[in-house]
Design a protein around this motif. Structure first.
Motif, PDB file in Angstrom:
ATOM      1  N   CYS A  14       0.861  -1.194   0.000  1.00 43.74           N
ATOM      2  CA  CYS A  14       0.000   0.000   0.000  1.00 43.74           C
ATOM      3  C   CYS A  14       0.894   1.239   0.000  1.00 43.74           C
ATOM      4  O   CYS A  14       1.260   1.758   1.049  1.00 43.74           O
ATOM      5  N   TYR A  26      -0.791   4.966  -6.888  1.00 42.82           N
ATOM      6  CA  TYR A  26      -1.023   3.941  -5.867  1.00 42.82           C
ATOM      7  C   TYR A  26      -0.304   2.682  -6.334  1.00 42.82           C
ATOM      8  O   TYR A  26      -0.601   2.146  -7.407  1.00 42.82           O
ATOM      9  N   PHE A  78      -4.669  -0.944   6.048  1.00 41.04           N
ATOM     10  CA  PHE A  78      -4.170   0.014   5.060  1.00 41.04           C
ATOM     11  C   PHE A  78      -4.597   1.426   5.456  1.00 41.04           C
ATOM     12  O   PHE A  78      -5.764   1.672   5.778  1.00 41.04           O
ATOM     13  N   VAL A 116      -7.792  -0.952  -3.652  1.00 45.30           N
ATOM     14  CA  VAL A 116      -7.825  -1.725  -2.406  1.00 45.30           C
ATOM     15  C   VAL A 116      -8.885  -2.821  -2.496  1.00 45.30           C
ATOM     16  O   VAL A 116      -8.679  -3.950  -2.038  1.00 45.30           O
TER      17      VAL A 116
END
Length: 222
Positions: A14, A26, A78, A116
């Motif tokens: 992450c 990301y 995360f 995610v």
């Protein structure tokens, strides 16, 4: 086992870069590339990992099963924006805030949420493929069910375009529905080597029982 390690390392990674509102990424996926690029990366790693599973020793398989809960916990911790932040940004924009930087930040938060969600999805898929249950013991049930579903071609909706055609909506809206995960939770959506597949019978039944469920997703995401 290198392919499996590569997949799992990506699933617990992450790394967010927000460089003075100029560069956003990301896990090295930029805002311009979108979460679709991340999905392609994860799917490629997942397919490579699947090829190694049949050759794992019992001891090696047990080792991977034992770390799945730890990786799931890593994902849970995360440090990423949640859906409430995205909803707040959307409300500001809908209220007339035309600030370009706000829209960019909103798009980035949306991408992070989608990425995610994909990481959680592929961890669950890998866990099922290796025979993991919530107790940590191996099982073959989830893999067997997946194979049975994947061979029922007459009952499948294939890909983003197929879902868009079935729902009579645009491909962007169909992708939003896929990324939202609502169909995953209902066990309607799953992934094969050729991409996303959807159970037509279950989706039809869902729309009959909860006709507003996807409308809520569209309103929320578009």
């Amino acid at each position: 086992m290198e392919a499996i390690k590569a997949l799992l390392n990506e699933l617990r990674r992450c790394e967010i870069i927000n460089d003075y509102k100029v560069y956003f990424s990301y896990n090295d996926i930029t805002l311009e590339e979108t979460s679709m690029a991340f999905q392609k990366r994860l799917h490629r790693l997942y397919e490579d990992a699947l090829l190694e599973i049949p050759f794992l020793s019992t001891e090696a398989k047990g080792g991977f099963i034992n770390i799945i809960d730890r990786y799931a916990e890593s994902q849970r911790l995360f440090d990423v924006p949640d859906e409430s932040i995205l909803e707040s940004m959307n409300r500001e924009i809908e209220a007339g805030n035309t600030n370009v930087s706000l829209r960019t930040e909103r798009d980035f938060v949306k991408m992070i949420c989608e990425c995610v969600s994909l990481q959680k999805y592929y961890l669950n898929e890998f866990a099922a493929a290796i025979g993991y249950t919530s107790t940590g013991s191996p099982t073959t049930t989830s893999v067997e069910v997946k194979e049975q579903v994947s061979t029922s071609d007459a009952n499948l909706i294939k890909g983003v375009k197929g879902l868009a055609a079935f729902l009579d909506c645009g491909t962007n809206t169909a992708q939003n529905i896929i990324n939202d995960g609502v169909l995953l939770k209902k066990k309607i959506q799953y992934c094969t080597g050729d991409g996303w597949r959807f159970r037509k019978d279950k989706l039809t039944d869902l729309l009959e029982k909860e006709p507003e469920i996807l409308k809520k997703v569209r309103k929320k995401k578009v």
